[in-house]
Every structure is written in C-alpha cells, then in structure tokens.
Design an enzyme around this catalytic site. Structure first.
Site, PDB file in Angstrom:
ATOM      1  N   ASP A 137     -50.841 -85.439  50.202  1.00  0.00           N
ATOM      2  CA  ASP A 137     -52.035 -86.302  50.104  1.00  0.00           C
ATOM      3  C   ASP A 137     -52.995 -85.802  49.041  1.00  0.00           C
ATOM      4  OD1 ASP A 137     -54.518 -87.556  52.486  1.00  0.00           O
ATOM      5  OD2 ASP A 137     -53.541 -88.460  50.742  1.00  0.00           O
ATOM      6  N   LYS A 139     -55.300 -86.067  46.261  1.00  0.00           N
ATOM      7  CA  LYS A 139     -56.116 -87.117  45.616  1.00  0.00           C
ATOM      8  C   LYS A 139     -57.537 -86.581  45.498  1.00  0.00           C
ATOM      9  CE  LYS A 139     -56.794 -89.275  50.140  1.00  0.00           C
ATOM     10  NZ  LYS A 139     -56.489 -90.433  50.986  1.00  0.00           N
ATOM     11  N   ASN A 142     -59.619 -85.368  48.445  1.00  0.00           N
ATOM     12  CA  ASN A 142     -59.224 -84.159  49.199  1.00  0.00           C
ATOM     13  C   ASN A 142     -59.425 -82.897  48.385  1.00  0.00           C
ATOM     14  OD1 ASN A 142     -58.532 -85.620  51.401  1.00  0.00           O
ATOM     15  ND2 ASN A 142     -56.341 -85.691  50.931  1.00  0.00           N
ATOM     16  N   ASP A 155     -58.114 -80.519  53.512  1.00  0.00           N
ATOM     17  CA  ASP A 155     -57.575 -81.563  54.383  1.00  0.00           C
ATOM     18  C   ASP A 155     -56.052 -81.649  54.361  1.00  0.00           C
ATOM     19  OD1 ASP A 155     -58.569 -84.960  55.192  1.00  0.00           O
ATOM     20  OD2 ASP A 155     -57.071 -83.593  56.031  1.00  0.00           O
ATOM     21  N   THR A 172     -24.849 -84.162  60.052  1.00  0.00           N
ATOM     22  CA  THR A 172     -24.901 -85.547  59.605  1.00  0.00           C
ATOM     23  C   THR A 172     -26.299 -86.096  59.851  1.00  0.00           C
ATOM     24  OG1 THR A 172     -24.199 -87.770  60.117  1.00  0.00           O
ATOM     25  CG2 THR A 172     -24.038 -86.159  61.900  1.00  0.00           C
TER      26      THR A 172
HETATM   27  O1  AK4 Z   1     -66.080 -83.020  52.079  1.00  0.00           O
HETATM   28  C1  AK4 Z   1     -67.157 -83.316  52.618  1.00  0.00           C
HETATM   29  O2  AK4 Z   1     -67.395 -84.319  53.304  1.00  0.00           O
HETATM   30  C2  AK4 Z   1     -68.259 -82.485  52.376  1.00  0.00           C
HETATM   31  N1  AK4 Z   1     -68.092 -81.073  52.033  1.00  0.00           N
HETATM   32  N2  AK4 Z   1     -68.954 -80.562  51.141  1.00  0.00           N
HETATM   33  C3  AK4 Z   1     -68.754 -79.254  51.050  1.00  0.00           C
HETATM   34  C4  AK4 Z   1     -67.715 -78.900  51.912  1.00  0.00           C
HETATM   35  N3  AK4 Z   1     -67.149 -77.706  52.179  1.00  0.00           N
HETATM   36  C5  AK4 Z   1     -66.157 -77.685  53.063  1.00  0.00           C
HETATM   37  N4  AK4 Z   1     -65.673 -78.800  53.700  1.00  0.00           N
HETATM   38  C6  AK4 Z   1     -66.227 -79.981  53.447  1.00  0.00           C
HETATM   39  N5  AK4 Z   1     -65.710 -81.086  54.066  1.00  0.00           N
HETATM   40  C7  AK4 Z   1     -64.583 -81.008  54.973  1.00  0.00           C
HETATM   41  C8  AK4 Z   1     -63.280 -80.933  54.177  1.00  0.00           C
HETATM   42  C9  AK4 Z   1     -62.101 -80.827  55.109  1.00  0.00           C
HETATM   43  C10 AK4 Z   1     -61.198 -79.805  55.146  1.00  0.00           C
HETATM   44  N6  AK4 Z   1     -60.213 -79.965  56.057  1.00  0.00           N
HETATM   45  C11 AK4 Z   1     -60.310 -81.084  56.726  1.00  0.00           C
HETATM   46  N7  AK4 Z   1     -59.378 -81.433  57.701  1.00  0.00           N
HETATM   47  C12 AK4 Z   1     -59.465 -82.587  58.415  1.00  0.00           C
HETATM   48  O3  AK4 Z   1     -60.386 -83.367  58.291  1.00  0.00           O
HETATM   49  N8  AK4 Z   1     -58.428 -82.758  59.282  1.00  0.00           N
HETATM   50  C13 AK4 Z   1     -58.260 -83.841  60.115  1.00  0.00           C
HETATM   51  C14 AK4 Z   1     -59.310 -84.662  60.505  1.00  0.00           C
HETATM   52  C15 AK4 Z   1     -59.027 -85.735  61.360  1.00  0.00           C
HETATM   53  C16 AK4 Z   1     -57.747 -85.992  61.798  1.00  0.00           C
HETATM   54  C17 AK4 Z   1     -56.736 -85.148  61.372  1.00  0.00           C
HETATM   55 CL1  AK4 Z   1     -55.116 -85.452  61.850  1.00  0.00          CL
HETATM   56  C18 AK4 Z   1     -56.981 -84.087  60.543  1.00  0.00           C
HETATM   57  S1  AK4 Z   1     -61.648 -81.999  56.253  1.00  0.00           S
HETATM   58  C19 AK4 Z   1     -67.296 -80.066  52.532  1.00  0.00           C
END
Ligand code: AK4
Length: 272
Positions: A137, A139, A142, A155, A172
């Site tokens: 994923d 993009k 992320n 993410d 198989t």
């Molecule tokens: O990006 C922003 O909104 C703002 N932002 N700004 C600075 C900053 N520093 C760190 N993190 C941020 N944001 C979180 C990023 C993530 C990392 N890992 C994730 N994993 C996830 O969401 N998993 C997840 C959720 C729902 C269902 C399922 Cl199945 C899996 S979200 C930050």
C-alpha cells in the site's frame, strides 16, 4: 527496549497533546509518555468500527509485522493497548507530518528531492522484502516526514508476510483457498510497481495512470498506458527509471537493489 515490548500500557501512562490528523478509523494525537517524557503519536481506533469493517485480523497482523521491523525509513510501532471501546497504537512521531500535504503544497518535487525519497523508500522496501514482508500500500498518504526531513513508511495495515513460494510451488495450488492463491500472486514486486507510480507522482504531481473514472484508471494500469507530460520538464534518465519499474511482467520489473545503482538515483539522491 525489551521492557517496552512486554509492558502493559494504559492511557494514564500518557499526557495527550494536539490532534495530528484524522483517519478513517480514528484520530491521531501527539502524546508524551509520562515516565520517559518520550514524545509519541497515539492513534486511537474504535473497536466498533474495526469490528464493523472486519479488519481486526489486519490490525493484529500489522502489530505483529511492525514489532519485528526496525529501519530509519519505517515508522516504528512501539506497542498497543486497548480499553473497553478503543484500541491505541503507540507510534513513532513524525515531526514534519504527512508527505502528501507537502506534495500538494509544492505541486511536484525537484528531481533531487524525488530521487532522495525514492532511494530511501527502496532501502526500506529492500529491508522489508528481506524479512518476507511486502507493504502492498505504498502511496503518498502512507508516507510521513521525520524531524530531519527523512521519509518514513507508515501504516502496515495492508502488509503481508509473503508465502514461502517453495511451499506452495511444490504443493498443488488446487487445494488452496482463494485468499492464499491470490496472495501467491502477490509477491514483493508489487511494491516495485507502486514505487514507480510514486516516483512519477513525485515528479509530475499526479499518479501515472490517473483518470476520471475508476474503469479508465483500471484500463490504463492493465495496459500500462504510461505517458509522460511535456510539463514539468523531467530528465530522460528519470523517465528511463520509471519505465523500468512500470512493467506488466512482474519478473521484468527493475529489482530494488538495481534501482539504487540507476544513474538517475546515483546522480540525484542525497547520500543517506
Ligand atoms: O498521519 C497523520 O494523520 C498525522 N501524523 N502526523 C505526524 C505523525 N506521526 C506519526 N503518526 C502519524 N499518523 C499515524 C500514522 C500511522 C502509522 N501506522 C498506522 N497504522 C494504522 O492506522 N493501522 C490500522 C488502522 C486501522 C485499521 C487497521 Cl487494519 C490498521 S497509522 C502522524
């Protein structure tokens, strides 16, 4: 450290700060762990929404995968905890926020900035693939930017451990359920393709197969209808790299270690 992994965290361990962003499943807050004063990002997910969207297993897989990944261009997931209604992800804080906002602001990046980002993503993906993890994923939404301007892949909600092909190749396929057959098709080269689309978008400000309707985008992708606009002016070396990544035959896509030796990367990416 190891202690952090096994500790049972609760909300009381944190002072909650400003909201950093809001995603589909919940909000992200700046937070400080009280004992260490360590600044983190805390993503708050509602159990009801996770259940409704049937993504609990995906979240568990993300936490499991992320707990083994340590790389400067991969956002750390330190741990998680939950209460009655919510699940909380304790994440590394990326001080310069979301890459896609930066791309919207600049429209497109310089070749040096684009090449620097692509090289760091390639290194992070080489690391992941070495651990049989594909992200699936990649993009702008992320990707986050750390305090020193470094890119962080975030993410891993859609990442998977790739199946050991030998196991499925000698056995198989006949008895494998669709989801296993489907992911056998998914090998690490999916991330090479996505990185190629991302490189194009860094340089032109739009993804390579953008179209008004989904059906048109689908057709452009399967036909690899790759066209380079005349504006902004982009070097032929960059176009050569993109053309070697956006190849339909997965085995013919430029391997990531070869990408790091490509002249456009060598001449434009800042040394890591
Ligand atoms: O990006 C922003 O909104 C703002 N932002 N700004 C600075 C900053 N520093 C760190 N993190 C941020 N944001 C979180 C990023 C993530 C990392 N890992 C994730 N994993 C996830 O969401 N998993 C997840 C959720 C729902 C269902 C399922 Cl199945 C899996 S979200 C930050």
């Amino acid at each position: 450290g190891a202690a952090a992994e096994t500790k049972r965290w609760t909300l009381n361990d944190f002072d909650i700060g400003k909201p950093l962003g809001r995603g589909k499943f919940g909000h992200v807050y700046l937070a400080r762990e009280k004992r260490s004063n360590h600044i983190v990002a805390l993503k708050v997910l509602f159990k009801s929404q996770l259940k409704q969207s049937q993504v609990e297993h995906q979240l568990r897989r993300e936490v499991e995968i992320q707990s083994h990944l340590r790389h400067p261009n991969i956002l750390r997931l330190y741990g998680y905890f939950y209460d009655q209604k919510r699940v909380y992800l304790i994440l590394e804080y990326a001080a310069k926020g979301e890459l896609y906002k930066e791309l919207q602001k600049c429209n497109y990046f310089s070749e040096r900035r684009a090449a620097t980002y692509v090289a760091s993503l390639a290194r992070a993906l080489i690391y992941c693939h070495g651990k049989h993890v594909i992200h699936r994923d990649i993009k702008p939404e992320n990707l986050l930017i750390g305090a020193q301007g470094e890119l962080k892949i975030a993410d891993f909600g859609w990442s998977v451990h790739t199946f050991n092909r030998r196991r499925t190749m000698c056995g198989t396929l006949d008895y494998l359920p669709p989801e296993m057959v489907e992911s056998v098709e998914h090998d690490a080269s999916v991330d090479i393709w996505s990185l190629g689309v991302l490189c194009y978008e860094f340089l032109y400000g739009i993804p390579s197969f953008e179209a008004k309707e989904h059906s048109d985008t689908y057709r452009r992708i399967v036909q690899v209808d790759l066209k380079f606009p005349s504006k902004p002016v982009v070097s032929s070396s960059a176009k050569d790299l993109i053309s070697q990544m956006l190849v339909k035959e997965t085995s013919q896509r430029l391997p990531l270690h070869k990408l790091l030796e490509h002249p456009w990367i060598v001449q434009n990416a800042e040394p890591s």
